[in-house]
Scaffold this motif. Sequence first.
Motif, PDB file in Angstrom:
ATOM      1  N   SER A 109      44.394  34.926  39.841  1.00 30.12           N
ATOM      2  CA  SER A 109      45.392  35.998  40.027  1.00 30.12           C
ATOM      3  C   SER A 109      44.854  37.341  39.549  1.00 30.12           C
ATOM      4  CB  SER A 109      46.680  35.669  39.276  1.00 30.12           C
ATOM      5  OG  SER A 109      47.241  34.482  39.762  1.00 30.12           O
ATOM      6  N   LEU A 110      44.231  37.344  38.379  1.00 32.32           N
ATOM      7  CA  LEU A 110      43.663  38.584  37.841  1.00 32.32           C
ATOM      8  C   LEU A 110      42.569  39.130  38.745  1.00 32.32           C
ATOM      9  CD1 LEU A 110      43.497  40.649  35.511  1.00 32.32           C
ATOM     10  CD2 LEU A 110      41.777  39.151  34.478  1.00 32.32           C
ATOM     11  N   LEU A 111      41.691  38.261  39.226  1.00 30.29           N
ATOM     12  CA  LEU A 111      40.595  38.716  40.087  1.00 30.29           C
ATOM     13  C   LEU A 111      41.115  39.245  41.419  1.00 30.29           C
ATOM     14  CD1 LEU A 111      37.993  35.934  39.284  1.00 30.29           C
ATOM     15  CD2 LEU A 111      37.982  38.311  38.504  1.00 30.29           C
ATOM     16  N   LEU A 112      42.126  38.608  41.982  1.00 29.15           N
ATOM     17  CA  LEU A 112      42.741  39.130  43.217  1.00 29.15           C
ATOM     18  C   LEU A 112      43.360  40.501  42.974  1.00 29.15           C
ATOM     19  CD1 LEU A 112      44.414  35.942  44.715  1.00 29.15           C
ATOM     20  CD2 LEU A 112      42.676  37.361  45.817  1.00 29.15           C
ATOM     21  N   LEU A 113      44.028  40.655  41.837  1.00 27.37           N
ATOM     22  CA  LEU A 113      44.618  41.948  41.491  1.00 27.37           C
ATOM     23  C   LEU A 113      43.540  43.022  41.371  1.00 27.37           C
ATOM     24  CD1 LEU A 113      47.058  43.679  40.620  1.00 27.37           C
ATOM     25  CD2 LEU A 113      46.586  42.922  38.275  1.00 27.37           C
ATOM     26  N   ILE A 114      42.466  42.725  40.663  1.00 31.81           N
ATOM     27  CA  ILE A 114      41.371  43.687  40.490  1.00 31.81           C
ATOM     28  C   ILE A 114      40.791  44.086  41.848  1.00 31.81           C
ATOM     29  CG2 ILE A 114      38.983  43.947  39.656  1.00 31.81           C
ATOM     30  CD1 ILE A 114      39.846  42.263  37.196  1.00 31.81           C
ATOM     31  N   GLU A 115      40.514  43.100  42.696  1.00 30.70           N
ATOM     32  CA  GLU A 115      39.929  43.389  44.009  1.00 30.70           C
ATOM     33  C   GLU A 115      40.871  44.239  44.857  1.00 30.70           C
ATOM     34  OE1 GLU A 115      36.761  42.621  45.321  1.00 30.70           O
ATOM     35  OE2 GLU A 115      36.359  42.168  43.222  1.00 30.70           O
ATOM     36  N   CYS A 116      42.158  43.936  44.833  1.00 27.37           N
ATOM     37  CA  CYS A 116      43.131  44.725  45.608  1.00 27.37           C
ATOM     38  C   CYS A 116      43.252  46.141  45.062  1.00 27.37           C
ATOM     39  CB  CYS A 116      44.492  44.036  45.616  1.00 27.37           C
ATOM     40  SG  CYS A 116      44.546  42.557  46.654  1.00 27.37           S
ATOM     41  N   LEU A 117      43.270  46.279  43.734  1.00 28.32           N
ATOM     42  CA  LEU A 117      43.326  47.620  43.137  1.00 28.32           C
ATOM     43  C   LEU A 117      42.086  48.440  43.498  1.00 28.32           C
ATOM     44  CD1 LEU A 117      44.788  46.866  39.592  1.00 28.32           C
ATOM     45  CD2 LEU A 117      45.891  48.149  41.447  1.00 28.32           C
ATOM     46  N   GLN A 118      40.916  47.802  43.486  1.00 25.01           N
ATOM     47  CA  GLN A 118      39.707  48.514  43.880  1.00 25.01           C
ATOM     48  C   GLN A 118      39.793  48.950  45.341  1.00 25.01           C
ATOM     49  OE1 GLN A 118      36.540  45.751  42.785  1.00 25.01           O
ATOM     50  NE2 GLN A 118      35.952  47.128  41.139  1.00 25.01           N
ATOM     51  N   LEU A 119      40.264  48.078  46.198  1.00 25.77           N
ATOM     52  CA  LEU A 119      40.369  48.411  47.623  1.00 25.77           C
ATOM     53  C   LEU A 119      41.338  49.563  47.850  1.00 25.77           C
ATOM     54  CD1 LEU A 119      39.784  47.762  50.642  1.00 25.77           C
ATOM     55  CD2 LEU A 119      41.754  46.207  50.536  1.00 25.77           C
ATOM     56  N   PHE A 120      42.560  49.435  47.358  1.00 30.55           N
ATOM     57  CA  PHE A 120      43.589  50.423  47.664  1.00 30.55           C
ATOM     58  C   PHE A 120      43.439  51.718  46.886  1.00 30.55           C
ATOM     59  CE2 PHE A 120      45.639  46.504  49.222  1.00 30.55           C
ATOM     60  CZ  PHE A 120      45.764  46.899  50.550  1.00 30.55           C
ATOM     61  N   SER A 121      42.667  51.718  45.813  1.00 24.51           N
ATOM     62  CA  SER A 121      42.380  52.967  45.104  1.00 24.51           C
ATOM     63  C   SER A 121      41.090  53.601  45.624  1.00 24.51           C
ATOM     64  CB  SER A 121      42.260  52.722  43.601  1.00 24.51           C
ATOM     65  OG  SER A 121      41.111  51.943  43.325  1.00 24.51           O
ATOM     66  N   LEU A 122      40.448  52.926  46.585  1.00 22.90           N
ATOM     67  CA  LEU A 122      39.164  53.360  47.145  1.00 22.90           C
ATOM     68  C   LEU A 122      38.086  53.462  46.054  1.00 22.90           C
ATOM     69  CD1 LEU A 122      40.332  56.063  49.710  1.00 22.90           C
ATOM     70  CD2 LEU A 122      39.903  53.630  50.108  1.00 22.90           C
ATOM     71  N   ARG A 123      38.166  52.579  45.082  1.00 21.37           N
ATOM     72  CA  ARG A 123      37.187  52.529  43.997  1.00 21.37           C
ATOM     73  C   ARG A 123      36.218  51.369  44.152  1.00 21.37           C
ATOM     74  NH1 ARG A 123      36.657  57.100  40.994  1.00 21.37           N
ATOM     75  NH2 ARG A 123      38.691  58.050  40.837  1.00 21.37           N
ATOM     76  N   GLY A 124      36.267  50.713  45.266  1.00 20.32           N
ATOM     77  CA  GLY A 124      35.371  49.595  45.515  1.00 20.32           C
ATOM     78  C   GLY A 124      35.826  48.829  46.737  1.00 20.32           C
ATOM     79  N   ARG A 125      35.183  47.704  46.959  1.00 22.99           N
ATOM     80  CA  ARG A 125      35.484  46.841  48.102  1.00 22.99           C
ATOM     81  C   ARG A 125      36.249  45.612  47.635  1.00 22.99           C
ATOM     82  NH1 ARG A 125      32.674  46.531  52.700  1.00 22.99           N
ATOM     83  NH2 ARG A 125      32.538  44.266  52.543  1.00 22.99           N
ATOM     84  N   LEU A 126      37.074  45.094  48.521  1.00 23.47           N
ATOM     85  CA  LEU A 126      37.651  43.777  48.284  1.00 23.47           C
ATOM     86  C   LEU A 126      36.697  42.803  48.946  1.00 23.47           C
ATOM     87  CD1 LEU A 126      41.289  42.638  48.727  1.00 23.47           C
ATOM     88  CD2 LEU A 126      39.413  41.253  49.566  1.00 23.47           C
TER      89      LEU A 126
END
Length: 149
Positions: A109-126
């Motif tokens: 759950s935490l890793l999915l949250l991190i990946e989604c936050l990176q994607l939608f904040s444009l701070r990384g890739r999911l």
Amino acid sequence: MEKPNKARGLYVLFFLYCIWMIFLLFFGTRQPSLGDYWAQIAENYSIKPLYTIRNYLWVLQNSSNTALIRHCAVNLLGNVLLFIPLGYFFPRLWRFFRPFWRFFLWAISLLLLIECLQLFSLRGRLDVDDIILNFSGMLLGFIFHKFLK
């Protein structure tokens, strides 16, 4: 039961680790924004398991470009090594996370949250491969905790 100073020290280390990870994951280097927000979102995810990992391994085996080799090695190893402490700290500091099934659900759950936050904040890739590598690191930390109990 741990001594109060030792437990306090672990909480301080955990807090410092979290601050460092937040910086690395969300405030480190990033690609410049180009074009429409949703177009960038559409270009910045990969949900094919092992696609990125296989590409990195291919580069490590077949490329002579040292910068590219370093980039691939850092990504593969970094995504594992950076998450080992998280897998260690959570069951060590909170008894709730000691059963594997709770640890597993929380970690994914935490890793999915991190990946989604990176994607939608444009701070990384999911990238599902990041989740695989990050969880591998967390699992190593969890196992390390079990051996040290």
